[in-house]
Design a protein around this motif. Structure first.
Motif, short mmCIF file in Angstrom:
data_model
loop_
_atom_site.label_atom_id
_atom_site.label_comp_id
_atom_site.label_asym_id
_atom_site.label_seq_id
_atom_site.Cartn_x
_atom_site.Cartn_y
_atom_site.Cartn_z
N GLN A 373 -5.88 -2.26 -16.05
CA GLN A 373 -7.21 -1.95 -16.51
C GLN A 373 -7.23 -0.70 -17.39
OE1 GLN A 373 -9.41 -1.59 -12.99
NE2 GLN A 373 -11.26 -2.43 -13.85
N TYR A 374 -6.67 0.34 -16.86
CA TYR A 374 -6.74 1.62 -17.58
C TYR A 374 -5.91 1.58 -18.84
CZ TYR A 374 -8.69 3.05 -13.16
OH TYR A 374 -9.47 3.13 -12.05
N CYS A 375 -4.73 1.00 -18.70
CA CYS A 375 -3.85 0.94 -19.87
C CYS A 375 -4.49 0.07 -20.94
CB CYS A 375 -2.52 0.34 -19.49
SG CYS A 375 -1.59 1.40 -18.42
N ASN A 376 -5.08 -1.00 -20.49
CA ASN A 376 -5.74 -1.89 -21.45
C ASN A 376 -6.83 -1.13 -22.19
OD1 ASN A 376 -6.28 -4.21 -22.75
ND2 ASN A 376 -7.40 -5.16 -21.09
N GLY A 380 -5.48 -0.52 -25.70
CA GLY A 380 -6.09 -1.61 -26.46
C GLY A 380 -7.56 -1.36 -26.73
#
Lengths: 1074, 185
Positions: A373-376, A380
């Protein structure tokens, strides 16, 4: 070179390193300590994990196309290629063993050249690499290989060309870019969704057009028996003829175009005009047809003389000339119609499912915590396509909000996990309560709409019933009597002198109210208004009243769509869901709200059709010999097909059943001589069952309780449809018209609201600075609302397609136009929303909503196909008990073998093993997934451990190397000192004071280093220790680092390296001193 | 187009086509766009080197918080100055046709501010700050919390930084990256 091969910065720094270590790398022996001695912090770059880095970017290459590429060639050109090239080369060497250096051929070179583009190096270097590859000597491919390669090349170039055309042809490319630049990918996903719908509708329409419409246009329709040859006025032929007379007389009018009535009704736009005949396709057909016709006519005449009600059915017609006809090709339009509609829904389902499944995978991953979630969000989150500063600001804000809400969610989750039992119970109670309230609200909304419909109709009735039909026909009579359905209908109702019957009166205003709305919504184009003549006679007050009541239900729906979602939003606060879920659940509740108004509408249609349906059943019953004949001629099926309609009718009315049974018996008698034994048995069984039910019915008190009127009406099914009760002559067409109208009204509403309401609002807000203006005029592009709009109209399309086969085409066209409306709404009217719409999230939103409404739309359609009796006077299914019967009949005509196979699927002997096997599969996959999950856990743990090991070893290694270097330095110094001392001695001896060696600065050996320490081993770290606090041993290369180690390069935070015992000095250590 | 056409030989175009994800027409179009940034300079020398500030006037890069990083990563002279070939490289990577792995590679470099082949805490902090705009009110605590969450999610080997392998893994799982890491020509 090695590790950060593609690292630009690294590359520049490692030049010297590279040149010296070239040979050693070619041996791909990364663990060589010699190399590392130069620069201990580079050890990390030698790790295999770093070595494979480039391989990931090159995964695209076919597995076997890998390279046996000319290592020597590469090596020879090593010095000419810039650093990047060498890295590339080195990667090749490192990852792929250089098996055969000479096996390079043209195809491989070509492949290599195509691979270059995926390499992260600047263009100049790529060009050099390409030139190298091209200039290198290579094997020419021979024979078949050559052909194969040529083909591949040609295919490739074709594909790129095709891609180019495709992008050129891509619909709305520039529009999408503009939207993307201003609103980001989440909103663009909506427009892509619109485009997807356009194409879906177009595809489906092409399907319908090719198989249903085109045959109708191209093939010649065989003429049915004229009505006067048939004695029964309710026969299919007579009904069709009267209907055709009605439609044929209509003339052109603009209003009809909008309403779908009049001459439009006589086109293929609607269900009613499709034939129930089977198209023959043979030169023999004419002859066969004529003989058949003659046969039939004589039979009919004979039957007429005999006084029995013989109806020459379509089926009889197609089957009588059996010996001739079975050999020729024919096109069974009714059957195709059913099948195509079924395929239509299946294709839609598959298309939606395909899209949903992809989203579903993402959701599952998210659910299992595999979704980053966070990385996305962070990696992104930014739309690189945004090119507008204002949108960029909004995007910043949206990201900020999103991050905040994510963090909030995290905290929220934490809080949720810490909820007490009591609290949970309370929460569950609250949620149930809220859901109940929501349900009640939805129900109330539906009831309100329903009641308002009735109220408006009841209120309008006195205005309409007495005066309307007359005035209407007067007003339009000079044009045509049967201009539109409402009129013809009202004419019928007045003709029957039963104008006060509730249904006739309720339906007329309903229709005219709808048509009125169309007129009003269409901007009163051409000044057409169905009720104009009526309106003129009424006072202004009356007019307003009528207008108010006409629009009451629609106003109610609009108001509810505005107010109730707010209410839902208010209620959802108390449920304490996570923010993401809140959006979803509010959306779904709103969807149900919207669909409930549709449901009310459908129920209106249903109640309108039902009385007629009863008549239809009666008619069917009255001519039940048709059904019997169907059995006789078409199938050897069990008696269920005939028994079904007959028994259903018995439950409706006993009197008619008597008639039916009587006629049935008479038919049996009539048929007996020619029927064979099995058929007789079959028929008698049917008769007995009918009589049985009849007896039962007779005994039941319900039968007696029926009103006289009903009995009268049912005893005399002298008309093709139930005109007393206000049923339309061809109800399918009527329903199709309603959907057609609704669709157009819906579109017109969007058009008007966007251009004449929201646009002025936006202008107002833009050119006025007051806060009020901002409050009124500023609109956000609220995605969920716009999604709902589109999905609503799509649902209308699905509901109506069966009754108006052109509806998908209209839907495609209007969705196409809708794109521009929405684009205007998006770009001109509104500002980007402060909610961050991510492409994946909004896609899943559309698709799941679409799936829900599709499923809900399918229910009434399936019910109508399976249960409701088709009109007698129109459409491909006239005279059948239900639409699906046509498919069943076709199925029964299939060879026995197929039937058995299909029946077998329905039996327990198939279902139970199937069920068991499926269960096994499910269990198997469940087990596999559990095992995999476990494996993932284990591997993750292992990865962490390995990471720690790696760090530990690297730190040890670099420490060790440093020590060695220190030691070497010291040794050198000592040696130098010794030398110096010797020189000094010599100088003293020779009395010669020339210091020849500039490097020999006299450094007295530091006393601290004289102490000989054993190497200090740092204790191994445990997992729990935070890694960030400690310096990573695999140190980043410094920009200013040169290849010679020196004391200033040593990381400051490392302890001074202990010196190994002087006795352990090895010969190998001295090599690095150069 | 005619003007641009005359600036390239057929061979050059063929080279560019082979070495990027573009077709010849798109390359010419890209050159037109590049030329719009500095008409005289590029008109004079088709492969002129434009300074970073000039290149950052390209609308997508201007609005992008990572515009300068992108220029640095794609600059062949490593200082952020961009020649047409660099520009073409950049657009090729950002095009729809470029595979995920290539995009991931460059994204990694863009986010790796200190160039140590790892995305560490400081890199992440910079990324987040640029994402939400420096002057937003996202506190240090929030950012730290976010960084912790990110590392918790994606730092598989627990070394306090994201290596390329880990980053690629993230990108593989991220459904939005491929959509968002894209500049339409």
């Amino acid at each position: 070179m090695s590790g950060g091969k593609d690292r630009r910065s690294r590359a520049s720094k490692t030049q010297g390193w590279e040149e010296a270590g070239g040979e050693f790398y070619q041996e791909s022996y990364p663990a060589d300590l010699e190399g590392m001695q130069r620069d201990p912090s580079k050890i990390a770059t030698l790790l295999p994990s770093k070595q494979t880095r480039n391989a990931t970017t090159r995964r695209v290459r076919p597995a076997q196309g890998q390279d046996t590429k000319g290592g020597t060639r590469r090596r020879a050109s090593f010095s000419t290629v810039a650093r990047r090239g060498s890295q590339y080369h080195e990667m090749q060497v490192a990852t792929l063993p250089d098996l055969s250096e000479n096996l390079i051929n043209e195809e491989r070179t070509w492949e290599e050249i195509r691979e270059i583009k995926s390499m992260p190096v600047p263009m100049a270097q790529k060009r050099e690499m390409k030139a190298q590859l091209q200039n290198a000597t290579k094997l020419r491919l021979q024979g078949f290989e050559q052909i194969k390669w040529r083909r591949r090349k040609a295919w490739q170039s074709f594909r790129s060309k095709w891609g180019e055309y495709q992008t050129k042809l891509e619909l709305w490319r520039m529009s999408l870019k503009t939207i993307e630049g201003n609103f980001g990918t989440g909103v663009v996903a909506y427009f892509l969704f619109l485009r997807w719908l356009v194409f879906l509708n177009l595809l489906l329409f092409l399907l319908i057009f090719a198989f249903v419409v085109l045959p109708h246009l191209v093939l010649r329709e065989p003429t049915d028996l004229p009505c006067d040859l048939v004695t029964d006025p309710t026969s299919v032929q007579c009904c069709s003829e009267s209907y055709e007379n009605v439609t044929r007389t209509a003339q052109f009018s603009v209003l009809d175009l909008i309403q779908g009535t009049g001459f439009v009704e006589g086109t293929l736009l609607f269900y009613g005009m499709y034939t129930n005949q089977i198209y023959g396709y043979s030169p023999m057909e004419d002859r066969a047809y004529h003989t058949a016709r003659q046969l039939r006519m004589s039979a009919a005449a004979a039957a007429a003389i005999n006084g029995s009600t013989v109806e020459t059915s379509r089926l009889l017609e197609s089957d009588l000339p059996d010996p001739e006809r079975q050999t020729i090709l024919y096109y069974d339009l009714p059957l195709v119609y059913v099948i195509i509609i079924a395929i239509y829904y299946i294709i839609t389902l598959v298309a939606i499912m395909r899209a949903v499944v992809r989203q579903f995978k993402d959701r599952i991953a998210e659910g299992e915590g595999l979704f980053y979630q966070y990385c996305n969000l962070v990696f992104g989150g930014w739309d690189f396509c945004i090119h507008n500063q204002k949108s960029a600001d909004i995007k910043h804000r949206a990201l900020h909000n999103e991050i905040k809400s994510l963090l909030y969610q995290k905290r929220f989750e934490h809080e949720r996990n810490n909820r007490s039992r009591e609290f949970m119970l309370k929460l569950i109670a609250i949620r149930m309560l809220v859901n109940l309230v929501v349900f009640v609200i939805l129900l109330l909304a539906a009831i309100t709409i329903y009641v308002l419909f009735n109220v408006s109709l009841a209120e309008l009735e006195p205005n309409f019933t007495p005066s309307h039909p007359v005035s209407f026909s007067e007003g339009i009579g000079n044009r045509t009597l049967y201009m539109s359905w409402p009129s013809s209908w009202s004419v019928f109702s007045s003709a029957s002198q039963r104008g006060a019957i509730s249904f006739a009166s309720t339906i007329t205003p309903l229709l005219s109210s709808i048509s009125d709305e169309v007129g009003a919504d269409g901007g009163g184009s051409g000044g057409f208004n169905a009720t104009d003549p009526t309106m003129e006679r009424l006072s202004l007050e009356e007019k307003l009243r009528v207008l108010f009541y006409e629009f009451l239900p629609y106003l109610a729906i609009v108001c509810m769509n505005l107010v109730v979602p707010q209410l839902f939003n208010y209620l959802v606060q108390y449920e304490k869901y996570s923010p993401l879920f809140v959006i979803k659940i509010s959306l779904f509740r709103t969807v149900f709200l919207r669909l409930s108004s549709l449901a009310v509408l459908l129920s209106r249609f249903y109640f309108l059709i039902t009385p007629m349906n009863v008549t239809q059943k009666l008619l069917l019953n009255a001519s039940s010999e048709q059904g019997v004949e169907q059995i006789l001629t078409t199938t050897l099926a069990p008696s269920t097909t005939t028994a079904m309609p007959v028994t259903t009718t018995t439950t409706i009315s006993s009197t008619s059943t008597t008639q039916a049974a009587a006629s049935l018996v008479s038919t049996v008698a009539y048929q007996l001589p020619e029927a064979n034994a099995s058929l007789v048995a079959n028929l008698t069984a049917t008769t007995i069952s009918v009589l049985g039910t009849l007896l039962l019915d007779r005994q039941s008190p319900v039968a007696e309780a029926q009103t006289q009127q009903q009995q009268q009406q049912q005893q005399l099914p002298t008309q093709c449809y139930d005109e007393q009760n206000g049923a339309p002559q061809c109800w399918e067409t009527f329903v199709g018209q309603q959907f057609y109208k609704l669709f157009i009204v819906d579109f017109a509403t969007h058009f008007l609201v966007t251009f004449f309401v929201n646009f002025p609002r936006a202008l107002f807000a833009r050119h006025s600075s007051s806060r009020l203006a901002k409050f009124i005029g500023e609109q956000e592009f609220e995605l969920s609302k716009h999604v709902l709009d589109v999905i609503y109209s799509q649902t209308l399309c699905w509901l109506g397609t069966f009754y108006a086969p052109f509806l998908p085409a209209i839907a495609a066209l209007l969705t196409f136009l809708m794109f521009y409306i929405k684009k205007f709404a998006c770009l001109v009217n509104s500002n980007p929303s402060a909610i961050l719409y991510r492409a994946s999230r909004s896609k899943s939103l559309f698709m799941s909503t679409l799936l829900i409404s599709f499923t809900l739309a399918l229910v009434p359609v399936v019910y109508a196909l399976a249960e409701i009796v088709p009109s007698r006077s129109c459409g491909p299914f006239r005279g059948l008990p239900s639409v699906w019967d046509r498919a069943i009949a076709a199925f029964m005509k299939m060879p026995q073998f197929f039937q058995n196979v299909i029946f077998y699927f329905g039996t327990a002997s198939f279902a139970i093993p199937c069920f068991v096997v499926l269960t096994f599969f499910i269990y198997y996959y469940y087990a596999v997934s559990t095992a995999n999950r476990h494996m993932v856990q284990v591997l993750k743990q292992q990865l962490v451990l390995e990471g720690h090991d790696k760090q530990f070893l690297l730190s040890r290694l670099s420490l060790f190397i440093k020590q060695q270097q220190e030691y070497q330095k010291r040794m050198m110094r000592q040696a130098a000192e010794q030398q110096q001392q010797q020189q000094q001695q010599q100088q003293y001896q020779q009395q010669h004071s020339v210091s020849s060696n500039t490097a020999n600065n006299v450094i007295p050996p530091p006393s601290a280093y004289q102490q000989q320490q054993p190497p200090v081993v740092p204790p191994p770290r445990t997992n729990s220790q935070s890694q960030a606090s400690e310096p990573t041993p695999a140190l980043p290369p410094r920009a200013d680092r040169d290849s010679k180690p020196s004391s200033r390069d040593r990381p400051k935070d490392l302890p001074p390296p202990p010196i190994p015992a002087s006795g352990s000095s090895s010969t190998g250590n001295t090599t690095g001193a150069n | 187009m005619g003007q641009a056409n005359s600036q390239f030989s057929e061979d050059e175009l063929q080279d560019y086509e082979d070495l990027t994800y573009f077709t010849k027409k798109e390359i010419l179009y890209a050159h037109k766009k590049f030329k719009n940034l500095a008409p005289e300079k590029v008109g004079h020398n088709k492969n002129a080197k434009l300074s970073m500030s000039k290149v950052l006037e390209y609308p997508e890069l201007k609005a992008n918080p990572f515009g300068d990083r992108i220029c640095k990563v794609f600059s062949s002279s490593n200082d952020g100055d961009i020649t047409f070939e660099d520009f073409l490289d950049m657009m090729s990577v950002f095009s729809d046709a470029a595979p995920k792995a290539v995009k991931a590679e460059h994204a990694f470099r863009i986010y790796d501010f200190d160039g140590d082949d790892m995305i560490g805490r400081n890199d992440l902090k910079q990324v987040i700050q640029r994402l939400v705009d420096y002057n937003s009110d996202l506190g240090h605590n929030d950012i730290d919390q976010l960084i912790n969450n990110i590392l918790e999610e994606a730092d598989l080997d627990d070394d306090g930084a994201l290596s390329f392998a880990e980053f690629e893994h993230i990108i593989d799982k991220s459904s939005d990256f491929i959509n968002s890491f894209r500049i339409r020509l």
